[in-house]
Design a protein around this motif. Structure first.
Motif, mmCIF file in Angstrom:
data_model
loop_
_atom_site.group_PDB
_atom_site.id
_atom_site.type_symbol
_atom_site.label_atom_id
_atom_site.label_comp_id
_atom_site.label_asym_id
_atom_site.label_seq_id
_atom_site.Cartn_x
_atom_site.Cartn_y
_atom_site.Cartn_z
ATOM 1 N N ILE A 7 24.876 40.212 25.161
ATOM 2 C CA ILE A 7 26.212 40.769 24.970
ATOM 3 C C ILE A 7 26.631 41.582 26.184
ATOM 4 C CG2 ILE A 7 27.568 42.416 23.621
ATOM 5 C CD1 ILE A 7 25.891 41.501 21.181
ATOM 6 N N TYR A 8 25.728 42.377 26.694
ATOM 7 C CA TYR A 8 26.079 43.260 27.796
ATOM 8 C C TYR A 8 25.938 42.623 29.169
ATOM 9 C CZ TYR A 8 27.060 46.915 24.572
ATOM 10 O OH TYR A 8 27.646 47.643 23.582
ATOM 11 N N SER A 9 25.831 41.302 29.213
ATOM 12 C CA SER A 9 25.850 40.622 30.503
ATOM 13 C C SER A 9 27.232 40.744 31.139
ATOM 14 C CB SER A 9 25.441 39.160 30.351
ATOM 15 O OG SER A 9 26.417 38.448 29.624
ATOM 16 N N THR A 10 28.173 41.303 30.398
ATOM 17 C CA THR A 10 29.504 41.578 30.935
ATOM 18 C C THR A 10 29.396 42.420 32.198
ATOM 19 O OG1 THR A 10 30.476 41.461 28.745
ATOM 20 C CG2 THR A 10 31.736 42.652 30.407
ATOM 21 N N TYR A 11 28.511 43.394 32.202
ATOM 22 C CA TYR A 11 28.339 44.246 33.384
ATOM 23 C C TYR A 11 27.835 43.448 34.573
ATOM 24 C CZ TYR A 11 29.037 48.442 30.530
ATOM 25 O OH TYR A 11 29.562 49.416 29.719
ATOM 26 N N TYR A 12 26.950 42.485 34.323
ATOM 27 C CA TYR A 12 26.467 41.638 35.404
ATOM 28 C C TYR A 12 27.608 40.796 35.967
ATOM 29 C CZ TYR A 12 21.801 42.799 33.739
ATOM 30 O OH TYR A 12 20.671 43.468 33.355
ATOM 31 N N ASN A 13 28.447 40.271 35.089
ATOM 32 C CA ASN A 13 29.576 39.448 35.537
ATOM 33 C C ASN A 13 30.580 40.264 36.340
ATOM 34 O OD1 ASN A 13 28.648 37.013 34.388
ATOM 35 N ND2 ASN A 13 29.380 37.666 32.383
ATOM 36 N N ILE A 14 30.838 41.485 35.913
ATOM 37 C CA ILE A 14 31.755 42.362 36.648
ATOM 38 C C ILE A 14 31.177 42.675 38.025
ATOM 39 C CG2 ILE A 14 32.734 44.692 36.736
ATOM 40 C CD1 ILE A 14 32.880 44.557 33.634
ATOM 41 N N THR A 30 37.670 49.783 40.344
ATOM 42 C CA THR A 30 38.114 50.284 39.043
ATOM 43 C C THR A 30 38.984 49.254 38.333
ATOM 44 O OG1 THR A 30 38.042 52.541 39.898
ATOM 45 C CG2 THR A 30 39.311 52.191 37.900
ATOM 46 N N ASP A 31 39.889 48.604 39.049
ATOM 47 C CA ASP A 31 40.756 47.580 38.451
ATOM 48 C C ASP A 31 39.949 46.401 37.919
ATOM 49 O OD1 ASP A 31 43.061 49.032 38.916
ATOM 50 O OD2 ASP A 31 43.561 47.956 40.770
ATOM 51 N N ILE A 32 38.981 45.934 38.703
ATOM 52 C CA ILE A 32 38.148 44.803 38.266
ATOM 53 C C ILE A 32 37.374 45.167 37.008
ATOM 54 C CG2 ILE A 32 36.149 43.380 38.894
ATOM 55 C CD1 ILE A 32 37.190 43.523 41.826
ATOM 56 N N ILE A 33 36.836 46.374 36.979
ATOM 57 C CA ILE A 33 36.084 46.819 35.796
ATOM 58 C C ILE A 33 37.000 46.908 34.585
ATOM 59 C CG2 ILE A 33 34.755 48.713 34.778
ATOM 60 C CD1 ILE A 33 33.741 49.319 37.641
ATOM 61 N N ARG A 34 38.185 47.478 34.754
ATOM 62 C CA ARG A 34 39.130 47.604 33.618
ATOM 63 C C ARG A 34 39.572 46.247 33.091
ATOM 64 N NH1 ARG A 34 42.227 52.563 36.008
ATOM 65 N NH2 ARG A 34 41.106 54.212 34.933
ATOM 66 N N GLY A 37 35.975 44.449 31.675
ATOM 67 C CA GLY A 37 34.967 45.150 30.880
ATOM 68 C C GLY A 37 35.489 45.689 29.574
ATOM 69 N N PHE A 38 34.710 46.587 29.022
ATOM 70 C CA PHE A 38 35.063 47.274 27.794
ATOM 71 C C PHE A 38 35.826 48.544 28.148
ATOM 72 C CE2 PHE A 38 30.862 45.215 27.268
ATOM 73 C CZ PHE A 38 31.237 44.220 26.398
ATOM 74 N N SER A 39 36.380 49.214 27.170
ATOM 75 C CA SER A 39 37.189 50.399 27.448
ATOM 76 C C SER A 39 36.389 51.509 28.129
ATOM 77 C CB SER A 39 37.833 50.923 26.161
ATOM 78 O OG SER A 39 36.847 51.212 25.200
ATOM 79 N N GLU A 40 35.102 51.618 27.828
ATOM 80 C CA GLU A 40 34.277 52.671 28.432
ATOM 81 C C GLU A 40 33.536 52.211 29.685
ATOM 82 O OE1 GLU A 40 31.573 50.337 25.843
ATOM 83 O OE2 GLU A 40 33.569 51.134 25.562
ATOM 84 N N PHE A 44 30.947 54.215 32.954
ATOM 85 C CA PHE A 44 29.533 53.963 33.234
ATOM 86 C C PHE A 44 29.315 53.198 34.534
ATOM 87 C CE2 PHE A 44 26.014 50.934 33.064
ATOM 88 C CZ PHE A 44 24.949 51.810 33.026
ATOM 89 N N LEU A 45 30.039 52.092 34.700
ATOM 90 C CA LEU A 45 29.737 51.158 35.776
ATOM 91 C C LEU A 45 30.244 51.607 37.146
ATOM 92 C CD1 LEU A 45 28.309 48.514 36.286
ATOM 93 C CD2 LEU A 45 30.428 47.314 35.755
ATOM 94 N N GLU A 46 31.411 52.195 37.200
ATOM 95 C CA GLU A 46 31.982 52.596 38.499
ATOM 96 C C GLU A 46 31.081 53.582 39.246
ATOM 97 O OE1 GLU A 46 34.040 54.942 41.330
ATOM 98 O OE2 GLU A 46 33.756 55.693 39.296
ATOM 99 N N PRO A 47 30.562 54.639 38.599
ATOM 100 C CA PRO A 47 29.644 55.532 39.323
ATOM 101 C C PRO A 47 28.341 54.843 39.746
ATOM 102 C CG PRO A 47 30.397 56.568 37.286
ATOM 103 C CD PRO A 47 30.876 55.161 37.262
#
Length: 124
Positions: A7-14, A30-34, A37-40, A44-47
């Motif tokens: 489920i959280y492979s979304t972070y890998y794809n981003i 930040t735009d790509i993550i928004r 990704g998920f709302s939160e 987590f991911l940007e830092p």
């Protein structure tokens, strides 16, 4: 726990999308993550991508971030994805699009166990 990682492979794809850009600004990250990704996810991911204590995949030069990778990133299929594809291949209707040799070559390339894929197909 395996399903959790799927489920959280979304972070890998981003992260893959960001690294494929080679150079990117913090606003673009930040735009790509928004967008993907998920709302939160931004919290987590940007830092983790831009911070000093992060993953270390991006190097800051002036006001842009550059990928440290020499080759373009590629995310391989997960075991669950391979098993699902094998389940689709085990459907007799796949013979409308592929001959027997093509199907067996694809199953071999996917490397998923046939008995698991048949069990998954039965669930569909």
């Amino acid at each position: 726990m395996k399903l959790f990682s799927e489920i959280y492979s979304t972070y890998y794809n981003i992260t893959e999308k960001i690294l494929k850009k080679h150079t990117v600004t913090k606003a673009e990250i930040t735009d790509i993550i928004r967008q993907n990704g998920f709302s939160e996810s931004v919290l987590f991911l940007e830092p983790k991508l831009t911070g000093e204590n992060g993953y270390g995949l991006l190097k800051k030069e002036d006001s842009v971030y550059k990928s440290i990778l020499k080759k373009e990133p590629h995310i391989p299929l997960t075991t669950l994805e391979k098993e699902w594809l094998c389940a689709v291949l085990s459907d007799p209707r796949s013979g409308l699009f592929l001959d027997t040799e093509q199907r067996s070559q694809l199953e071999k390339l996917l490397g998923a166990k046939k008995n698991i894929s048949k069990r998954l197909f039965d669930l569909l």
